[in-house]
Design a protein around this motif. Sequence first.
Motif: not given
Length: 374
Positions: A161-170, A172-177, A202-211
């Motif tokens: 869960q901790t690493f999935l939080l990190i992946l989701t946040f990172v 988010l930054l990638i998709s936004y930028n 689109w990477i944030f949406y895949f990562a949020f799926g992992g979240f």
Amino acid sequence: MSNITTIHPSQKNKKYIYEIHFLRAFACLAVVGVHVSATNYGMNEDTWNWFTYFLNQIGRFGTPIFAVISGFLLFYQVKRRGFELGHFFQSRLTKILFPFLIWSLAYRLLLYVYDNQSLGDLGAEVLKIVTGNSFYHLYFVVIVIQFYFIFPFLQKIFRTQTFLLILTFVSLLISYNLYGFNPGLEGPLGEFLASKSFMPIWIFYFAFGGFLAYFWDEIVQFATKRPWKMLVLALILSAGAVVEYTINGYVANNRPSNLINIPLLCIAVIGMYPLLSKWNVLKKPLTLIGQYSMGIYLIHPMILYLFARHLPEQYWHVNYVPAMFIAVMLIAVIFIRVVQMIPFSSFVIPVPKIKKVKNVSPPEEGNLEKKQLA
């Protein structure tokens, strides 16, 4: 644990989660709404009616939700069953790549027959396929395939869960930028990197799926206890989308606001499941649409394309848009059922197989079917 996702350990590999199934149905309906309205727009000399514009813009939630679901299913399987590289690529080859190639060729043939689009050299035709340009909706399958190439590395690193939080946040930054990204390159590579087919956008949406996959129990427990509040949240997000396109004009499905809208909307739909599942008039059609969503996604643009060339002009009045939407869905479902009768039909349209087993959750908290994850 006593929420609706609780199952006996011996049955866990057969578990199917209806909330995600419903989410997939809503995403499918949204995408079809976008394309029905866009076809109507094109058949009316590129003119929007307030209703077709609403349908088109509110449906822009659909594609990112499909990305969330793709990420969820992959990470959820790893969480429950582990990961085996050979099986993973074999599964993706038969369930995604083969259907993608077959439908890319089918749409290329369609354009050749109806629009007299002559075939280019082999390299140009292959480039169209690999970049998702064989037809307007196939770009998303290319996005998913790109994610498959990095998923084996992601699942190796991000398994808690901790690493999935990190992946989701990172992510988010990638998709936004990367919104509006222009690499400054010319030629096919530069065009691809600047296009909506470039997966990192689109990477944030895949990562949020992992979240969602790794925080599933907590999210379900929170959201399903508040179905009416989740309904209100979904309505607020929809109203916000209307305000956004009213102020800013036409918006795309990868707009920055969706980085907030999509996670909230996914949780809202998950929470609405207990409310919606009480009515079979909603539950049964949504269940079928969720099951057939991949096939509907692949075939519905062809149905609309043929409608545009064969239906009389009067049927393109805005009053017929709801009927056309229903007709497209019905024809797609019938087509999928017919294709299922053909040997090796899964190479054309993959449809998850349902295995019904005895319910193991408390009846007051919802009924479950156990199903092989798509």
